[in-house]
Design a protein around this motif. Sequence first.
Motif, PDB file in Angstrom:
ATOM      1  N   ILE A  27      36.095   4.676  55.834  1.00 26.85           N
ATOM      2  CA  ILE A  27      36.027   3.243  55.646  1.00 26.85           C
ATOM      3  C   ILE A  27      37.218   2.911  54.693  1.00 26.85           C
ATOM      4  O   ILE A  27      38.110   2.089  54.484  1.00 26.85           O
ATOM      5  CB  ILE A  27      34.829   2.486  55.379  1.00 26.85           C
ATOM      6  CG1 ILE A  27      34.066   2.670  56.661  1.00 26.85           C
ATOM      7  CG2 ILE A  27      34.966   1.325  54.784  1.00 26.85           C
ATOM      8  CD1 ILE A  27      32.335   2.175  56.481  1.00 26.85           C
ATOM      9  N   LEU A  28      37.036   3.836  53.344  1.00 31.33           N
ATOM     10  CA  LEU A  28      37.817   3.758  52.369  1.00 31.33           C
ATOM     11  C   LEU A  28      39.199   3.956  52.589  1.00 31.33           C
ATOM     12  O   LEU A  28      40.364   3.566  52.167  1.00 31.33           O
ATOM     13  CB  LEU A  28      37.509   4.483  51.268  1.00 31.33           C
ATOM     14  CG  LEU A  28      35.849   4.171  50.669  1.00 31.33           C
ATOM     15  CD1 LEU A  28      35.545   5.130  49.319  1.00 31.33           C
ATOM     16  CD2 LEU A  28      36.144   2.624  49.965  1.00 31.33           C
ATOM     17  N   THR A  29      39.569   4.717  53.412  1.00 37.35           N
ATOM     18  CA  THR A  29      40.888   5.115  54.031  1.00 37.35           C
ATOM     19  C   THR A  29      41.476   3.888  54.956  1.00 37.35           C
ATOM     20  O   THR A  29      42.537   3.689  54.971  1.00 37.35           O
ATOM     21  CB  THR A  29      40.811   6.513  54.933  1.00 37.35           C
ATOM     22  OG1 THR A  29      40.259   7.719  54.204  1.00 37.35           O
ATOM     23  CG2 THR A  29      42.221   6.837  55.450  1.00 37.35           C
ATOM     24  N   ALA A  30      40.659   3.321  55.870  1.00 38.63           N
ATOM     25  CA  ALA A  30      40.884   2.302  56.641  1.00 38.63           C
ATOM     26  C   ALA A  30      41.396   1.171  55.853  1.00 38.63           C
ATOM     27  O   ALA A  30      42.259   0.358  56.453  1.00 38.63           O
ATOM     28  CB  ALA A  30      39.745   2.086  57.729  1.00 38.63           C
ATOM     29  N   LEU A  31      40.873   1.010  54.400  1.00 38.64           N
ATOM     30  CA  LEU A  31      41.423  -0.324  53.799  1.00 38.64           C
ATOM     31  C   LEU A  31      42.832  -0.147  53.571  1.00 38.64           C
ATOM     32  O   LEU A  31      43.352  -1.031  54.005  1.00 38.64           O
ATOM     33  CB  LEU A  31      40.439  -0.493  52.518  1.00 38.64           C
ATOM     34  CG  LEU A  31      38.897  -0.721  52.979  1.00 38.64           C
ATOM     35  CD1 LEU A  31      38.023  -0.728  51.784  1.00 38.64           C
ATOM     36  CD2 LEU A  31      38.798  -2.132  53.794  1.00 38.64           C
ATOM     37  N   PRO A  32      43.128   0.735  52.837  1.00 37.89           N
ATOM     38  CA  PRO A  32      44.717   0.909  52.500  1.00 37.89           C
ATOM     39  C   PRO A  32      45.546   1.088  53.554  1.00 37.89           C
ATOM     40  O   PRO A  32      46.732   0.582  53.862  1.00 37.89           O
ATOM     41  CB  PRO A  32      44.757   2.101  51.511  1.00 37.89           C
ATOM     42  CG  PRO A  32      43.630   2.891  51.602  1.00 37.89           C
ATOM     43  CD  PRO A  32      42.577   1.954  52.167  1.00 37.89           C
ATOM     44  N   VAL A  33      45.342   1.696  54.792  1.00 35.79           N
ATOM     45  CA  VAL A  33      45.843   1.835  55.787  1.00 35.79           C
ATOM     46  C   VAL A  33      46.107   0.414  56.470  1.00 35.79           C
ATOM     47  O   VAL A  33      47.130   0.167  56.945  1.00 35.79           O
ATOM     48  CB  VAL A  33      45.122   2.534  56.978  1.00 35.79           C
ATOM     49  CG1 VAL A  33      45.870   2.695  58.128  1.00 35.79           C
ATOM     50  CG2 VAL A  33      45.360   4.211  56.417  1.00 35.79           C
ATOM     51  N   LEU A  65      48.898   4.816  46.545  1.00 35.49           N
ATOM     52  CA  LEU A  65      48.107   5.722  45.528  1.00 35.49           C
ATOM     53  C   LEU A  65      46.701   5.977  45.849  1.00 35.49           C
ATOM     54  O   LEU A  65      46.152   7.096  45.940  1.00 35.49           O
ATOM     55  CB  LEU A  65      48.187   4.947  44.115  1.00 35.49           C
ATOM     56  CG  LEU A  65      47.446   5.436  42.949  1.00 35.49           C
ATOM     57  CD1 LEU A  65      47.862   6.759  42.558  1.00 35.49           C
ATOM     58  CD2 LEU A  65      47.428   4.635  41.803  1.00 35.49           C
ATOM     59  N   ALA A  66      46.186   4.810  46.387  1.00 30.49           N
ATOM     60  CA  ALA A  66      44.783   5.136  46.943  1.00 30.49           C
ATOM     61  C   ALA A  66      44.487   6.012  48.062  1.00 30.49           C
ATOM     62  O   ALA A  66      43.699   6.796  48.223  1.00 30.49           O
ATOM     63  CB  ALA A  66      44.184   3.726  47.696  1.00 30.49           C
ATOM     64  N   LEU A  67      45.730   6.046  49.070  1.00 27.41           N
ATOM     65  CA  LEU A  67      45.647   7.065  49.928  1.00 27.41           C
ATOM     66  C   LEU A  67      45.801   8.274  49.442  1.00 27.41           C
ATOM     67  O   LEU A  67      45.209   9.411  50.254  1.00 27.41           O
ATOM     68  CB  LEU A  67      46.947   6.894  51.233  1.00 27.41           C
ATOM     69  CG  LEU A  67      46.394   5.895  52.098  1.00 27.41           C
ATOM     70  CD1 LEU A  67      47.605   5.369  53.181  1.00 27.41           C
ATOM     71  CD2 LEU A  67      45.175   6.074  52.976  1.00 27.41           C
ATOM     72  N   GLY A  68      46.629   8.635  48.449  1.00 32.74           N
ATOM     73  CA  GLY A  68      46.793   9.866  47.931  1.00 32.74           C
ATOM     74  C   GLY A  68      45.363  10.515  47.272  1.00 32.74           C
ATOM     75  O   GLY A  68      45.238  11.672  47.406  1.00 32.74           O
ATOM     76  N   VAL A  69      44.819   9.403  46.392  1.00 37.41           N
ATOM     77  CA  VAL A  69      43.576   9.998  46.067  1.00 37.41           C
ATOM     78  C   VAL A  69      42.470  10.270  46.974  1.00 37.41           C
ATOM     79  O   VAL A  69      41.678  11.221  46.911  1.00 37.41           O
ATOM     80  CB  VAL A  69      43.010   8.777  44.898  1.00 37.41           C
ATOM     81  CG1 VAL A  69      41.596   8.965  44.707  1.00 37.41           C
ATOM     82  CG2 VAL A  69      43.802   8.649  43.815  1.00 37.41           C
TER      83      VAL A  69
END
Length: 207
Positions: A27-33, A65-69
Amino acid sequence: MGDQRAADVKRAGFNRKYNPPGPIVAILTALPVGLLFCLHYGLWPSRFGSFQWAEPFLFFAGALLALGVLGLVWAIRTLIFVVEERRWSWWILLAPLIVLGAVVLGAAVPPTPFDEMRPEFEQVARELLASPGSDRARENVEIGRFDISRVFEGRDSEVYFREEPWLGFGTSTGWVYSPNGEPSGFDDFSSTDLGGPWYEYKSVWRD
């Protein structure tokens, strides 16, 4: 009896010490994507309206940056789970599949190109040329997914559409409606013929 119950619990996986990257990471990945997806297709509140503060460049950098983390978190949790638990889980694939799906969709369905929006651009150009001389400039014009910071008349019935830049620094880019040939331009100017009366331009201000 107690040993048998403990064995059953262990087989069911309820006593795992380490868990794979599961739905929370997905879910956290889907947000920046999703944010990058919106930026890619121009599905973004206009910078000319009430959301003018929402500078796309900053959100683009923040999403990357969020995706990298999250990618680092996913890799560490996956490695620990596989090494320590000595098993596999399909949850591991969920976050990468979200990223891969967005990349494939973005490549397969590109954003609306300028060519498809030519009629709308030309209508604005003709309306501006038909306006009184003092009104032959417009600020903050939205044409489809394109944010045009200024539309203004040049020489010999030229109409310039200056695209709203993410970062300015003295560079102006956009399109020119020039029915009488190659546009005259301004500053350090270069243009590319797009066919018909249209040109794509870049102009760099020099001291």
